[in-house]
Design an enzyme around this catalytic site. Structure first.
Site: not given
Ligand code: NAD
Length: 258
Positions: A165, A198
């Site tokens: 990742y 987040i």
């Molecule tokens: N939450 C955090 O602390 C955080 C921190 C740094 C970066 N991020 C990044 O932010 C972005 C959003 O993260 P989040 O925390 O909201 O995640 P989350 O899991 O809450 O939401 C991600 C969404 O992507 C969808 N998804 C995942 N794989 C998929 C696939 N193969 N095809 C279609 N849809 C798919 C999931 O169903 C989900 O609705 C991501 O790229 C994550 O890496 C999040």
């Protein structure tokens, strides 16, 4: 949180076709809502059918334009291309793309197989390129656009438990810069956001403990837990004409850890 109460309106986003990947939950869902509240024509791709349909239905009842949900697995590039075509047919030329989807699954260094590595990168990296590739003709035909890619501070934290990742999230910054160089002459800006911790539903369920949250907040300048809504303002700004001179940039939204 009603983001419309705290956010500026960006008039150029009104009626603009916006595509968000992974819009069904977490940060993506907040972005879908944030763009819909700007009066944009919003579509999102997600694999999770129930929560995505519920979100599209809820927002369509309130927003200026119906919110379009396209179910697809972003690891399946043919499915991605079909979904992008449907969105462009239904909403018109896509002018804003947010490559948001990702999964921060943990993996043991010793146990990662080539298959696991490839699947992890198909989930976190490959679609960022291919969704962009599918959307760019639409943007070129419309005279320009904005792409915003979601990286992470995870790779800056030297986190040991997610090497695949972390690699994907670091690569997204390189991809952002390369695409910015390629697409700048077509007036397509490509920028990147690195969220910090987040508190999404998934994070709260899987990884975040009270002690872990306290440790991160302690490292932040801002002593508050960031929520998905914290990403909406920066993303709207990068998508809008207010950021017309900005491309190839990576913005950290982490409460001030880095
Ligand atoms: N939450 C955090 O602390 C955080 C921190 C740094 C970066 N991020 C990044 O932010 C972005 C959003 O993260 P989040 O925390 O909201 O995640 P989350 O899991 O809450 O939401 C991600 C969404 O992507 C969808 N998804 C995942 N794989 C998929 C696939 N193969 N095809 C279609 N849809 C798919 C999931 O169903 C989900 O609705 C991501 O790229 C994550 O890496 C999040």
């Amino acid at each position: 949180m009603d983001v419309s109460r705290t956010l500026a309106q960006f008039p150029d986003l009104k009626d603009r076709a916006v595509l968000i990947t992974g819009g069904g939950s977490g940060i993506g869902a907040a972005l879908v809502e944030g763009f819909a509240q700007q009066g944009a024509k919003v579509a999102f791709i997600d694999i999770a059918e129930m929560e995505s349909s519920a979100l599209a239905e809820r927002l369509s009842a309130q927003a200026a334009h119906p919110v379009l949900f396209q179910k697809a697995d972003l690891r399946d590039i043919d499915a991605v291309r079909s979904a992008v075509n449907v969105v462009a047919e239904r909403l018109g030329p896509i002018r804003v793309l947010v490559n948001n989807a990702g999964r921060d699954d943990r993996h043991e260094f010793d146990e990662v197989t080539p298959e696991y590595w490839d699947d992890n990168h198909a989930t976190n990296l490959r679609h960022v390129f291919f969704v962009s590739q599918a959307v760019v003709p639409s943007m070129k035909a419309a005279g320009g656009g904005a792409i915003i890619n979601m990286s992470s501070i995870a790779f800056l934290l030297n986190m040991p438990e997610l090497p695949a990742y972390a690699t994907a999230k670091a690569a997204i910054i390189g991809l952002t810069r390369s695409m910015a160089g390629l697409l700048g002459p077509d007036n397509i800006r490509v920028n990147c956001i690195l969220p910090g911790m987040i508190a999404t539903e998934r994070q709260m369920k899987l990884w975040l403990t009270e002690e872990g949250i306290a440790r991160m907040v302690d490292r932040q300048c801002l002593k508050q837990v960031l929520t998905p809504e914290s990403l909406v303002g920066p993303c709207l700004f990068l998508a809008s004409g207010a950021a017309a001179g900005m491309t190839a940039q990576s913005i950290i939204v982490d409460g001030g850890i880095f």
